[in-house]
Scaffold this active site. Structure first.
Site, short mmCIF file in Angstrom:
data_model
loop_
_atom_site.label_atom_id
_atom_site.label_comp_id
_atom_site.label_asym_id
_atom_site.label_seq_id
_atom_site.Cartn_x
_atom_site.Cartn_y
_atom_site.Cartn_z
CE LYS A 118 -4.40 -1.88 1.43
NZ LYS A 118 -5.54 -1.86 2.37
NE ARG A 146 -7.98 -8.29 0.02
CZ ARG A 146 -7.50 -7.59 -1.00
NH1 ARG A 146 -6.47 -6.77 -0.79
NH2 ARG A 146 -8.01 -7.70 -2.21
#
Length: 282
Positions: A224, A259
């Site tokens: 991210k 995840r």
């Protein structure tokens, strides 16, 4: 209380190993191009590799949810993509499948095609019909906190408030508590009163404060942008080491599920972080 959930047979929560969710994207607009499976062979390869590397559940995304990118596609296209991918994955992997969508019609089509769990980044707050579909058809739901108003100042209290709102929705429609996992939404708060990368760091640092929700926590930090901001890495392909560092912190601070786009390396990090956060059984 002890946090516990059962997502399509995968037991999650206090007293269980941290579970790994492998992210398979069939959305060309996704922020990390290395995660995109555009052909039948590439979908098969990703699913087989993630299963072999220790994934407990596979999460299929057919439309990118990155809040800083123009990612909207027609609903019919999202349905076509996700049902196509489910059919392929079901042929090569026996793991439970979740589908990353905020649209009730997509969720229903995915469940009809063989998905088990709905992973809604809006926490069921975008589509009023989603709750009923989850209650009647899904074998689990992942509720994520995401920004709906600017200038928020307290990361944990803001995240907690959104998740409490989502929990009220699922309880109102009759979803059993043991089918619910929550996600603090790393990367989904871009208009807060503090810089978005500081927000994400603060949530990870204070993750343990969300234990008051009495729900297992799923955390997604893989590749991210806050990692790119901290390390000066514009390309998500460069962010594996940073992702693994953030994963370790999330586990030490209480995450029950991770995840990830990188199941194998994440599994090793998770197992070590688990050992460090609590005494190992004699």
């Amino acid at each position: 209380m002890t946090a516990y959930a059962n997502l399509a047979g995968v037991e999650v929560g206090d007293g269980f190993p941290v579970r790994l969710v492998g992210a398979i994207n069939v959305s060309p607009e996704s922020f990390y191009q290395g995660s995109v499976a555009a052909t039948e062979d590439s979908v098969k390869h990703q699913a087989e590799r993630m299963a072999a590397e220790g994934a407990d559940l596979l999460d299929i995304g057919a439309m990118s949810t990155a809040p800083y990118l123009p990612t909207e596609i027609p609903e019919a296209e999202e349905i076509q993509r996700v049902t196509w991918a489910i059919g392929i994955v079901r042929g090569v992997a026996s793991l439970p499948l979740s589908v990353d969508t905020t649209r009730s019609r997509v969720a229903l089509a995915a469940l009809d095609a063989g998905a088990d769990v709905i992973n809604d980044v809006s926490g069921l707050r975008r589509d009023p019909s989603m709750g009923e579909i989850v209650a009647k058809r899904a074998r689990g739901v992942i509720l994520m906190a995401s920004e709906t108003a600017p200038e928020a100042r307290d990361p944990i209290e803001t995240v907690r408030g959104f998740l409490e709102e989502s929990l009220q929705i699922v309880w109102r429609v009759g979803v059993p508590e043991h089918r619910i996992v929550v996600d603090p939404g790393i990367g989904f708060f871009r208009k807060a009163a503090l810089p978005w990368y500081d927000w994400d760091c603060a949530v990870l640092r204070r993750l343990g404060e969300l234990k008051t929700l009495d729900r297992p926590l799923l955390v997604g930090v893989s590749r991210k942008s806050f990692i790119g901001q901290l390390l000066g890495q514009a390309d998500p392909a460069e962010r594996l080491a940073g992702s693994l560092a953030a994963t370790a912190v999330a586990v030490v601070n209480g995450a029950h599920m991770i995840r990830t786009h990188d199941v194998g390396p994440s599994r090793e990090v998770v197992r070590v972080a688990e050992a460090l956060r609590s005494p190992r059984p004699a």
